[in-house]
Design a protein around this motif. Structure first.
Motif, PDB file in Angstrom:
ATOM      1  N   LEU A   1       8.869  -2.558 -19.195  1.00 39.13           N
ATOM      2  CA  LEU A   1       9.512  -1.386 -19.789  1.00 39.13           C
ATOM      3  C   LEU A   1      10.347  -0.636 -18.744  1.00 39.13           C
ATOM      4  CD1 LEU A   1       6.571  -0.113 -22.043  1.00 39.13           C
ATOM      5  CD2 LEU A   1       8.524  -1.555 -22.676  1.00 39.13           C
ATOM      6  N   PRO A   2      11.324   0.145 -19.192  1.00 41.58           N
ATOM      7  CA  PRO A   2      12.257   0.772 -18.246  1.00 41.58           C
ATOM      8  C   PRO A   2      11.692   1.938 -17.446  1.00 41.58           C
ATOM      9  CG  PRO A   2      12.773   1.433 -20.506  1.00 41.58           C
ATOM     10  CD  PRO A   2      11.727   0.356 -20.594  1.00 41.58           C
ATOM     11  N   GLU A   3      10.636   2.594 -17.944  1.00 42.35           N
ATOM     12  CA  GLU A   3      10.140   3.791 -17.267  1.00 42.35           C
ATOM     13  C   GLU A   3       9.540   3.501 -15.892  1.00 42.35           C
ATOM     14  OE1 GLU A   3      10.110   5.041 -21.571  1.00 42.35           O
ATOM     15  OE2 GLU A   3       9.529   3.242 -20.479  1.00 42.35           O
ATOM     16  N   ILE A   4       9.868   4.337 -14.937  1.00 39.21           N
ATOM     17  CA  ILE A   4       9.191   4.378 -13.640  1.00 39.21           C
ATOM     18  C   ILE A   4       8.480   5.729 -13.593  1.00 39.21           C
ATOM     19  CG2 ILE A   4       9.489   4.484 -11.132  1.00 39.21           C
ATOM     20  CD1 ILE A   4      10.022   1.733 -12.200  1.00 39.21           C
ATOM     21  N   ILE A   5       7.160   5.727 -13.478  1.00 37.10           N
ATOM     22  CA  ILE A   5       6.409   6.976 -13.648  1.00 37.10           C
ATOM     23  C   ILE A   5       5.903   7.572 -12.340  1.00 37.10           C
ATOM     24  CG2 ILE A   5       5.693   6.213 -15.944  1.00 37.10           C
ATOM     25  CD1 ILE A   5       2.821   5.876 -14.725  1.00 37.10           C
ATOM     26  N   SER A   6       6.249   6.968 -11.229  1.00 39.50           N
ATOM     27  CA  SER A   6       5.732   7.493  -9.959  1.00 39.50           C
ATOM     28  C   SER A   6       6.625   7.070  -8.806  1.00 39.50           C
ATOM     29  CB  SER A   6       4.311   6.978  -9.702  1.00 39.50           C
ATOM     30  OG  SER A   6       4.346   5.583  -9.423  1.00 39.50           O
ATOM     31  N   LYS A   7       6.408   7.700  -7.666  1.00 43.99           N
ATOM     32  CA  LYS A   7       7.012   7.247  -6.410  1.00 43.99           C
ATOM     33  C   LYS A   7       5.949   6.439  -5.670  1.00 43.99           C
ATOM     34  CE  LYS A   7       7.974  11.413  -4.999  1.00 43.99           C
ATOM     35  NZ  LYS A   7       8.446  12.545  -4.173  1.00 43.99           N
ATOM     36  N   GLU A   8       6.292   5.244  -5.297  1.00 42.09           N
ATOM     37  CA  GLU A   8       5.367   4.367  -4.570  1.00 42.09           C
ATOM     38  C   GLU A   8       6.042   3.845  -3.298  1.00 42.09           C
ATOM     39  OE1 GLU A   8       2.260   4.116  -5.646  1.00 42.09           O
ATOM     40  OE2 GLU A   8       2.692   5.181  -7.519  1.00 42.09           O
ATOM     41  N   PRO A   9       6.064   4.659  -2.244  1.00 38.44           N
ATOM     42  CA  PRO A   9       6.637   4.178  -0.978  1.00 38.44           C
ATOM     43  C   PRO A   9       5.635   3.238  -0.294  1.00 38.44           C
ATOM     44  CG  PRO A   9       5.829   6.425  -0.732  1.00 38.44           C
ATOM     45  CD  PRO A   9       5.614   6.057  -2.163  1.00 38.44           C
ATOM     46  N   LEU A  10       5.974   1.970  -0.238  1.00 38.39           N
ATOM     47  CA  LEU A  10       5.068   0.959   0.308  1.00 38.39           C
ATOM     48  C   LEU A  10       5.447   0.632   1.743  1.00 38.39           C
ATOM     49  CD1 LEU A  10       5.022  -1.522  -2.733  1.00 38.39           C
ATOM     50  CD2 LEU A  10       3.670   0.561  -2.399  1.00 38.39           C
ATOM     51  N   GLY A  11       4.448   0.419   2.563  1.00 39.01           N
ATOM     52  CA  GLY A  11       4.735   0.064   3.947  1.00 39.01           C
ATOM     53  C   GLY A  11       3.468  -0.209   4.726  1.00 39.01           C
ATOM     54  N   PRO A  12       3.613  -0.631   5.976  1.00 43.09           N
ATOM     55  CA  PRO A  12       2.460  -0.952   6.810  1.00 43.09           C
ATOM     56  C   PRO A  12       1.704   0.299   7.233  1.00 43.09           C
ATOM     57  CG  PRO A  12       4.459  -1.054   8.105  1.00 43.09           C
ATOM     58  CD  PRO A  12       4.886  -0.824   6.692  1.00 43.09           C
ATOM     59  N   ALA A  13       0.425   0.127   7.513  1.00 41.78           N
ATOM     60  CA  ALA A  13      -0.414   1.224   7.994  1.00 41.78           C
ATOM     61  C   ALA A  13      -1.216   0.752   9.196  1.00 41.78           C
ATOM     62  CB  ALA A  13      -1.372   1.697   6.898  1.00 41.78           C
ATOM     63  N   VAL A  14      -1.459   1.688  10.118  1.00 45.08           N
ATOM     64  CA  VAL A  14      -2.315   1.436  11.280  1.00 45.08           C
ATOM     65  C   VAL A  14      -3.288   2.596  11.417  1.00 45.08           C
ATOM     66  CG1 VAL A  14      -0.568   0.079  12.506  1.00 45.08           C
ATOM     67  CG2 VAL A  14      -0.697   2.551  12.880  1.00 45.08           C
TER      68      VAL A  14
ATOM     69  N   THR B   1       0.838  -1.199   0.000  1.00 47.20           N
ATOM     70  CA  THR B   1       0.000   0.000   0.000  1.00 47.20           C
ATOM     71  C   THR B   1       0.875   1.252   0.000  1.00 47.20           C
ATOM     72  OG1 THR B   1      -1.795  -1.144   1.157  1.00 47.20           O
ATOM     73  CG2 THR B   1      -1.766   1.261   1.293  1.00 47.20           C
ATOM     74  N   THR B   2       0.579   2.164  -0.928  1.00 48.11           N
ATOM     75  CA  THR B   2       1.369   3.380  -1.068  1.00 48.11           C
ATOM     76  C   THR B   2       0.989   4.417  -0.021  1.00 48.11           C
ATOM     77  OG1 THR B   2       1.543   3.006  -3.451  1.00 48.11           O
ATOM     78  CG2 THR B   2       2.039   5.222  -2.665  1.00 48.11           C
ATOM     79  N   TRP B   3       1.981   5.005   0.584  1.00 43.25           N
ATOM     80  CA  TRP B   3       1.807   6.096   1.553  1.00 43.25           C
ATOM     81  C   TRP B   3       1.550   7.386   0.771  1.00 43.25           C
ATOM     82  CZ3 TRP B   3       6.459   7.506   5.260  1.00 43.25           C
ATOM     83  CH2 TRP B   3       6.099   8.572   6.084  1.00 43.25           C
ATOM     84  N   THR B   4       0.366   7.960   0.935  1.00 42.82           N
ATOM     85  CA  THR B   4       0.005   9.229   0.284  1.00 42.82           C
ATOM     86  C   THR B   4      -0.549  10.186   1.334  1.00 42.82           C
ATOM     87  OG1 THR B   4      -2.314   8.703  -0.205  1.00 42.82           O
ATOM     88  CG2 THR B   4      -0.657   7.952  -1.797  1.00 42.82           C
ATOM     89  N   ILE B   5      -0.626  11.455   0.999  1.00 44.91           N
ATOM     90  CA  ILE B   5      -1.138  12.441   1.949  1.00 44.91           C
ATOM     91  C   ILE B   5      -2.616  12.201   2.260  1.00 44.91           C
ATOM     92  CG2 ILE B   5      -1.678  14.139   0.137  1.00 44.91           C
ATOM     93  CD1 ILE B   5      -0.883  16.334   2.182  1.00 44.91           C
ATOM     94  N   ASN B   6      -3.398  11.802   1.271  1.00 41.15           N
ATOM     95  CA  ASN B   6      -4.816  11.546   1.502  1.00 41.15           C
ATOM     96  C   ASN B   6      -5.020  10.393   2.478  1.00 41.15           C
ATOM     97  OD1 ASN B   6      -7.311   9.685   0.392  1.00 41.15           O
ATOM     98  ND2 ASN B   6      -7.838  11.860   0.470  1.00 41.15           N
ATOM     99  N   ARG B   7      -4.279   9.332   2.292  1.00 40.62           N
ATOM    100  CA  ARG B   7      -4.408   8.173   3.173  1.00 40.62           C
ATOM    101  C   ARG B   7      -3.874   8.461   4.565  1.00 40.62           C
ATOM    102  NH1 ARG B   7      -2.400   3.767  -1.409  1.00 40.62           N
ATOM    103  NH2 ARG B   7      -4.297   3.937  -2.685  1.00 40.62           N
ATOM    104  N   ASP B   8      -2.889   9.340   4.631  1.00 39.84           N
ATOM    105  CA  ASP B   8      -2.268   9.684   5.906  1.00 39.84           C
ATOM    106  C   ASP B   8      -3.123  10.658   6.712  1.00 39.84           C
ATOM    107  OD1 ASP B   8      -0.135   9.204   7.604  1.00 39.84           O
ATOM    108  OD2 ASP B   8       1.078  10.841   6.826  1.00 39.84           O
ATOM    109  N   THR B   9      -4.036  11.364   6.043  1.00 39.31           N
ATOM    110  CA  THR B   9      -4.833  12.394   6.716  1.00 39.31           C
ATOM    111  C   THR B   9      -6.330  12.092   6.645  1.00 39.31           C
ATOM    112  OG1 THR B   9      -4.793  13.755   4.699  1.00 39.31           O
ATOM    113  CG2 THR B   9      -3.102  14.183   6.351  1.00 39.31           C
TER     114      THR B   9
END
Length: 341
Positions: free
Chosen positions: A217-230, A104-112
């Motif tokens: 393909l070689p392109e990475i189009i986003s930052k996806e910091p994955l980690g646990p959530a509580v 699961t990606t850490w985003t501002i919406n999910r964090d707030t």
């Protein structure tokens, strides 16, 4: 009458406040039931998937086991709740699960707005694209007009729209709610392209009829910091989950493994002795609400971060994903944990 109503309202508010204050913490609930309820993927090879006997394994599963090891000294005291991209947040918000460990990606919406707490990034990822080799496509910039398979309710779907708009490319989204449906549609040729986190593409490629006929393909189009959530509101549980991840990383940096953890308790290095709870005056574990050998129990249960990575998704696994950004900070990556002191 107004006074009576006001008194009743105040009384109800005080009662509710008292009930809230008296409610058990997550750690107390977990100890009472005797296991950690962990939300995981419904099935993503290398990260979380059950075998034919129903035994769960994978990178995210091992993190669940690490939390159980910290709390109980036993990695088996976990029960798994498989969730799709949509269900995972409801399961955490409702209290059905104690921790979400599901790519699961850490985003501002999910964090707030969603009321979750993220902190350790257990896997630094980014969104990519997989296509059939027969298309002879070398870059994502050649995908204009393509039909793209994507899972709904994910950051993947949003990133896809942003990327194609930014690069003035057209595409036809082929959207499904559940991952198995997306996989089946791509494998059946209903779309030209599959997009998700690049780590997921490595995993999903193994499930296709002819894996060697597909290329990432070689392109990475986003930052996806994955980690646990509580859930927000329980700092102690947030600390336990966070420091479980940090313990795994610190253990790798110290050279502490599943095989040598007991031997390392006698290390002359005071940082290592403190970390493993073998220093007489340490209170680090009790400050967390755990025993002072909490970190030693984690490493005994699942090994260090590098061991978890390599056996599930690294060179010791069918995925063979390079460490890359997920190498330690002193080995060319950005995995870094605060000191245990």
């Amino acid at each position: 009458m107004k006074n009576k109503l006001l008194s009743a309202s105040i009384g109800a508010a005080v009662f509710a406040l008292g009930a809230s204050a008296a409610s058990a913490t997550t750690l107390e609930d977990v100890k009472a039931k005797g296991f950690v309820q962990c939300g995981v993927n419904t099935g993503l090879t290398g990260f979380a998937a059950p075998d034919a006997s129903g035994n769960w394994a994978g990178f995210d599963v091992d993190f669940c086991k690490a939390v159980a090891s910290a709390v109980f000294g036993d990695p088996t005291k976990v029960k798994y709740t498989p969730t799709n991209a949509k269900e995972r947040f409801t399961a955490l918000q409702s209290g059905e699960i104690d921790v979400l460990s599901r790519n699961t990606t850490w985003t501002i919406n999910r964090d707030t707005a969603l009321g979750f707490n993220f902190r350790p990034v257990t896997y630094y990822d980014g969104q990519g694209f997989m296509v059939r080799k027969s298309l002879n496509v070398k870059s994502a910039l050649e995908l204009s007009g393509a039909a793209v398979c994507v899972q709904s309710g994910t950051t993947t779907e949003l990133n896809l729209a942003d990327y194609f708009k930014t690069n003035n490319l057209q595409y036809n989204p082929v959207v499904f709610e559940n991952l198995p449906e997306v996989n089946a549609a791509y494998d059946a040729g209903r779309c030209d392209v599959y997009t998700t986190d690049q780590s997921g593409l490595y995993s999903l490629r193994l499930t296709l009829k002819n894996p060697d006929e597909h290329v990432i393909l070689p392109e990475i189009i986003s930052k996806e910091p994955l980690g646990p959530a509580v859930r927000q509101g329980d700092d102690q549980w947030f600390d336990i989950v966070s420091w479980t991840a940090y313990a795994l990383i610190n253990a790798e940096e110290f050279g502490i493994t599943q095989a040598n953890v007991d031997e390392m308790k006698n290390s002359p290095n005071p940082d290592i002795k403190r970390f493993l709870g073998s220093e007489a005056d340490t209170k680090i574990g009790t400050d967390l609400g755990l025993t002072n050998d909490w970190a030693a129990n984690i490493i005994k249960g699942v090994g260090n971060y590098g061991e978890i990575f390599e056996r599930n998704i690294g060179q010791g696994s069918p995925l063979k994903i390079a460490r890359g950004l997920n190498a330690l900070w002193n080995k060319g990556g950005i995995q870094y944990a605060p000191p245990v002191r």
